[in-house]
Design an enzyme around this catalytic site. Structure first.
Site, short mmCIF file in Angstrom:
data_model
loop_
_atom_site.label_atom_id
_atom_site.label_comp_id
_atom_site.label_asym_id
_atom_site.label_seq_id
_atom_site.Cartn_x
_atom_site.Cartn_y
_atom_site.Cartn_z
N GLU A 75 65.07 -38.17 55.82
CA GLU A 75 66.24 -36.75 56.80
C GLU A 75 66.90 -37.96 58.04
O GLU A 75 68.10 -37.24 57.88
CB GLU A 75 65.82 -36.01 57.12
CG GLU A 75 65.51 -35.31 55.74
CD GLU A 75 64.00 -35.36 55.07
OE1 GLU A 75 63.20 -36.03 55.49
OE2 GLU A 75 63.54 -35.16 53.89
N HIS A 135 59.95 -23.32 53.17
CA HIS A 135 61.15 -23.02 52.93
C HIS A 135 62.31 -22.22 52.71
O HIS A 135 62.83 -22.25 51.62
CB HIS A 135 60.58 -24.13 50.86
CG HIS A 135 60.19 -25.56 50.73
ND1 HIS A 135 58.75 -25.81 50.78
CD2 HIS A 135 60.72 -26.45 49.87
CE1 HIS A 135 58.12 -26.51 50.95
NE2 HIS A 135 59.15 -27.68 50.01
C1 LIG Z 1 60.87 -33.34 54.80
C2 LIG Z 1 60.79 -33.55 53.30
N1 LIG Z 1 62.10 -33.73 52.43
C3 LIG Z 1 62.37 -33.61 51.05
C4 LIG Z 1 61.53 -32.77 50.82
C5 LIG Z 1 62.03 -32.25 48.55
N2 LIG Z 1 60.40 -33.27 48.28
C6 LIG Z 1 59.50 -32.41 47.90
S1 LIG Z 1 58.05 -32.87 47.23
C7 LIG Z 1 59.74 -34.55 47.10
C8 LIG Z 1 58.96 -36.08 46.44
C9 LIG Z 1 58.11 -36.47 46.92
O1 LIG Z 1 57.78 -37.71 46.34
P1 LIG Z 1 56.37 -38.18 46.42
O2 LIG Z 1 56.16 -38.56 47.78
O3 LIG Z 1 55.58 -39.47 46.00
O4 LIG Z 1 55.07 -37.56 46.41
P2 LIG Z 1 55.14 -37.03 44.48
O5 LIG Z 1 56.10 -35.50 44.28
O6 LIG Z 1 55.52 -37.80 43.85
O7 LIG Z 1 53.91 -36.64 44.35
C10 LIG Z 1 60.69 -34.08 47.70
C11 LIG Z 1 61.96 -35.12 48.03
C12 LIG Z 1 59.57 -32.76 51.69
N3 LIG Z 1 59.40 -31.19 51.04
N4 LIG Z 1 60.38 -32.35 52.37
#
Ligand SMILES: Cc1ncc(C[n+]2csc(CCOP(=O)(O)OP(=O)(O)O)c2C)c(N)n1
Ligand SMILES: Cc1ncc(C[n+]2csc(CCOP(=O)(O)OP(=O)(O)O)c2C)c(N)n1
Ligand SMILES: [Mg+2]
Ligand SMILES: [Mg+2]
Lengths: 322, 326, 322, 326
Positions: free
Chosen positions: D60, D129
């Protein structure tokens, strides 16, 4: 080996920065420069060498130690001194000062009070070059202290994913404020570059020809669309972190070693070997001094910034809508 | 009651807290070996050693986040963010982690951490080194925000902040570091949330905090020479803020001005003005006045910065307007 | 080769997570789980393998996909289900929900709604272990998507500079929300680790014994004071990013490949080869189901959280001062 | 006047702006190929191609910072931050860079960028959120903050935000994405800073924005059945906010309630209440009321979240209190 005319021009630019900052140091001591003043004396070969590889449409995001970047990219001395002295005729109308000198007309996106702050700006500028199809590159100058900011990581990644025309230029002077680099960062930039598959090169930041050559080698592939590049220059910090810093944290030997590396002296010796005599350099120096004194005099004579204009200058004017 | 500098009072509070509780640790950029960019932490490394007093890299987000994690695991970290302007990097750690952990984990834990951050202008340090951003933090449930205006409060509030089980943003003012004031031999903590009547007066109330306390007191002196007796209430903390003391004072004077260095719009003064205007409705003799910085980034040039930031003159003028017949 | 009793215990823990999440999926479909629900079905070997190398005093900072971490670290099913179903008896009193399950009494510092949010928390927790002289480590679980956040860079650096007892555990399931990892991150974690001189190891995240062994190899040096370590586990994402995600962005072949990697089936096959028959596993499964159903029933019977208590619970109570 | 969803109106504004100006580009997490986490940007990648519509990594800070840099170099970027809660990571780029560049560089440049960020609760998405943090941005000179409450405004204000030479935080509400409203065949931009009288009334004024506009209108319906005619003013933007329209309305009704979903303390309503209490001093029939979320992180459980967040009931109750004889 570079032809004397080019090296002479690089010398002239370095000497301009050196003399301008020496003059600022004096003005600061005399109370004519408000605020904080971070000088890059000793580091001139980096901005001058890098900017020698750039074109006018190329963009540069700078640091809190940004005088060299500004002047090397082509900022006029009048607006430069007037800004740092807080005058209406300053390049930023006296609202920014030393830490914010900027000149959009030459692609100088601003010195920056935020360590690492220039990295995302340059990333975005490179994106603009790419989207607009311009044959330009963006340069992000940053210090060794900035390596610890998360911005470096995010921007290395984004630039590599998008293959942006972006050159990361680290001015590694061995210090972040009052602490030595080794105590601030555990990785080598070369290895970080390798991790992101970004070409990396190191140059001697005291040797303006070496910097210029390395910068060309990094800028050209970026310009050709081959993606981001990294250039790291080791360069000495001659002065305190800011003017007035007594540097008690620094061993005299460290300071002596830094002062022993002199980009100007090195260039002068090479020029002498190429037959450019002291006389010629002296003439250059005199011309620089004259221009600087004229800029200082103009700044002194310039008006105070206008507060009403500043109040009205917070927002850019929007087009009218229904 | 020896005279002590504001910076020395902070230093002493840190030293006393560290001596009293081994869980108190200190870290931040250049706070250990160099003794702090404003020399506030000088000598603490020598006294408490490198395990508890640490220089960090330039990584504000990790500094604040690690403080929160350390607080969850038994330490009471006090960290320094060199200029409040750089708190921008700490927002996630403070707002999404530290402020919410006690609540969102159902009261299982607390997050006893302090972030020290100097705010304020007056040094011609320009737009990115002069901001007063305390209103952001006051808007976040779970954070406390403390703003000492003199050495005794700096000491007492910092001790209380370190003792507090909640994350506290401890706002210092760069312009106050060199200022002197009395500090008792054995100074005590000062409760967070209790304002202080810095000067009693019957005609108008000025509610203020931080560096603006001194400006307000000087304004009150000037006003006194004109026959206007101004009560100056030093809030000392803005989250929580001492509504009772403010309402009591305004109940007597029926006139209120709020003075702070931050930009007026959407600043701390807005909350106080909104609250007092509602709760003292019909009992005020004049509209609540707000004195704050002009709505602009803090400009660099001396004349611009002076014109942008409020001071004694603006506060006195606001009180005079309060006294003018409607 | 691990003795059956240990593998059997690991199987039991993995099956507990799998069945609990399957149950949650059903409860979610039935409207009994509010909010977002991110399941880790298919990834159970990672939390179970890693936590097998941990002691009670060790701490764990988790992610939005944190059920496995919570249960593997020892969270009781009652508080777990009640929290995710939003009851007063939830481990967080119903204030956090799935994305915030936490249990400080077992060093589970919380699932986390902020991608990368656990990294600085674990860094700080490791600092606390170090300062207090505790023989403990902290673990930062993070997904492959989190690699792009600056927090990773800052924490790798800080942990290495301070030689913190911190184990970075990446659960690389190949996806960050709706985008594949390759389009999100340009570096390999191994190379990043190398850049910071942090020991790195990769483990097959479908093989709980392999994960447990690798985790021991990373945890023990960290515990001995040899500084931070990295463990990366490739693990399949069986489900959508969250429950209800139709996964239109995903090739059926990718999903099939993921479903083909089954940590539970692999462990069951090994157990069978070691003479643990289906009967024994069936008994384990039945016991798990019973405990889960009891927890669900208890949660259903539990009170709604009390709003007044929540209002009073924003701040921890301070000691009184003069 | 076809009925259009709020999310579709945003999508259309993006498409129209991109068609009208090649400098407009779009990037953010999952906005391109997946069409956006809330499907707001669906189809734009296909229409405008991968040079102008891009998925980003989860970074971000770099997203916002690169937007500022791109805006300085000739683009008009529109970026998405998936939840307003994650704006915590963008504070430096927005506050220290984007907001100040035009001013601190002496007017040499402008920073035409838009950050779209959905705020608000109602989805049981929990403390990290659901936040409404617009007050932070309203306090920062150089930023504009826009909060559309219906599809037509979402379209018109987004077009204006993209056209605007200043950095604009464009606040959407997750709960509004599915809501419908009329959108003209050829919708026009809506000027930033101009409020809209959403319902005329003579007895009391409710000033509001975002999702709370609908709640306020429902409250007004309920109040009308009791004989109380409520005027509902939809601010549409909170920085700048339309003081003139608000003062004009309050001048007529002499009663004001401010309703928003954000926490009341130090929220947007504080500024409006402070300002109106002062400027309409002596002409108000009742203290200015503020309706906002309880002072707590937004809790997860259904009953807790319902109790925490304000709605129609609370707004109606506040107006009734305004009408009660003092
Ligand atoms: C700072 C932030 N940016 C964006 C999000 C939205 N978001 C939640 S999970 C996710 C993907 C995360 O991917 P990963 O770290 O690979 O975890 P996975 O879901 O694959 O377990 C995103 C973009 C968030 N929760 N926090
Ligand atoms: C985000 C941020 N953190 C801290 C500072 C304070 N600060 C100014 S310069 C500096 C050291 C920077 O070191 P380096 O990047 O090596 O640049 P150098 O001063 O050596 O040129 C620090 C810590 C700042 N300006 N911004
Ligand atoms: Mg340096
Ligand atoms: Mg993933």
């Amino acid at each position: 080996m570079t032809q004397a005319p080019l090296l002479l021009e690089l010398y002239r630019r370095m000497a301009t920065i050196r003399r301008a900052e020496e003059r600022l140091s004096k003005l600061f001591a005399d109370g004519e420069v408000p605020g904080f003043l971070h000088l890059s004396i000793g580091q001139e070969a980096v901005p001058v060498g890098v900017c020698a590889a750039l074109e006018r449409g190329d963009t540069v995001a700078s640091t809190h130690r940004g005088h060299g970047h500004a002047l090397a990219k082509g900022m006029a001395l009048e607006g430069f001194f007037a800004e740092i002295m807080g005058r209406a005729s300053g390049v930023c109308a006296g609202r920014g000062g030393s830490i914010h000198v900027a000149d959009m007309s030459i692609g100088m996106l601003g010195a920056n009070g935020i360590v690492g702050g220039g990295l995302p700006l340059a990333t975005g500028s490179a994106l603009a070059h790419q989207v607009k199809g311009r044959p330009n590159v963006a340069v992000a100058f940053f210090g060794d202290g900035a390596m610890a900011e998360g911005a470096l990581h995010e921007c290395l990644n984004l630039a590599r994913l998008w293959q942006l025309p972006l050159v990361f230029v680290c001015e590694n002077n061995g210090w972040g404020e009052f602490s030595p680099h080794e105590r601030q960062f555990a990785a080598k930039l070369a290895a970080l570059g390798a991790a992101f598959a970004i070409p990396y090169e190191e140059a001697d930041g005291t040797d303006v020809e070496a910097v210029a050559a390395a910068a060309r080698r990094r800028v050209e592939p970026a310009r050709r669309g081959e993606g981001p590049q990294i250039l790291e220059c080791r360069t000495p910090r001659w002065r305190g972190h800011y003017e007035g810093d007594p540097q008690k944290y620094r061993e005299p030997s460290n300071l002596d070693a830094a002062r022993g590396q002199d980009a100007l002296a090195l260039a002068a010796a090479r020029l002498a070997a190429q037959g450019v005599d002291a006389e010629a350099l002296g003439a250059i120096e005199r011309a620089i001094t004259e221009r600087i004194e004229a800029a200082v005099a103009a700044a002194r004579a310039a008006a105070e910034p206008d507060f009403a204009a500043a109040v009205a200058g917070v927002y850019a004017e929007a087009r009218a809508h229904a | 009651m020896p005279e002590t500098r504001y910076s020395a009072a902070i230093n002493r509070a840190l030293a006393d807290a560290m001596a009293a509780d081994e869980s108190v640790v200190l870290f931040g950029e250049d706070v250990a070996a160099p003794g702090g960019p404003f020399a506030v932490t000088r000598g603490l490394l020598a006294k408490f050693g490198p395990l508890r007093v640490r220089d960090t890299p330039i990584s504000e987000a990790a500094i604040a986040g690690a403080a929160a994690g350390a607080a969850l695991s038994g330490l009471r970290p006090v960290v320094e963010i060199m200029f409040m302007d750089f708190m921008t990097f700490t927002m996630d750690a403070l707002v999404n982690q530290a402020a919410k952990a006690h609540f969102m984990f159902g009261g299982q834990c607390s997050v006893p951490m302090v972030v020290r951050a100097p705010h304020g202008g007056g040094l011609n340090a320009g737009p990115q080194h002069s901001q007063c951003l305390e209103a952001w933090f006051a808007h976040v449930p779970g954070l406390k925000v403390v703003v000492p205006g003199n050495p005794a409060d700096a000491y007492g509030l910092l001790r209380a902040a370190i003792d507090d089980p909640n994350p506290v943003v401890f706002v210092e003012h760069k312009g106050l570091y060199g200022s002197k004031g009395e500090l008792p031999e054995s100074p005590a903590p000062v409760a967070i949330g209790a304002a202080r009547i810095a000067r009693a007066g019957r005609d108008a109330t000025v509610v203020t905090y931080g560096a603006a306390v001194a400006w307000s007191l000087r304004a009150a002196d000037a006003l006194a020479r004109e026959g206007i007796e101004t009560e100056v209430v030093d809030l000392r903390s803005v989250q929580p803020w001492d509504e009772a003391t403010v309402l009591e004072s305004v109940g007597r004077t029926r006139r209120l001005a709020i003075a702070h260095e931050a930009v007026s719009a959407f600043g701390v003064g807005a909350e106080i003005a909104a609250c007092v205007s509602a709760k003292a409705f019909g009992r005020l003799a004049a509209p609540v006045a707000r004195v704050g910085a002009a709505f602009m980034p803090v400009p660099f040039a001396r004349s611009l910065e002076r014109a942008c930031l409020p001071g004694e003159t603006e506060i006195a003028a606001a009180v005079r307007r309060l006294m003018a017949p409607a």
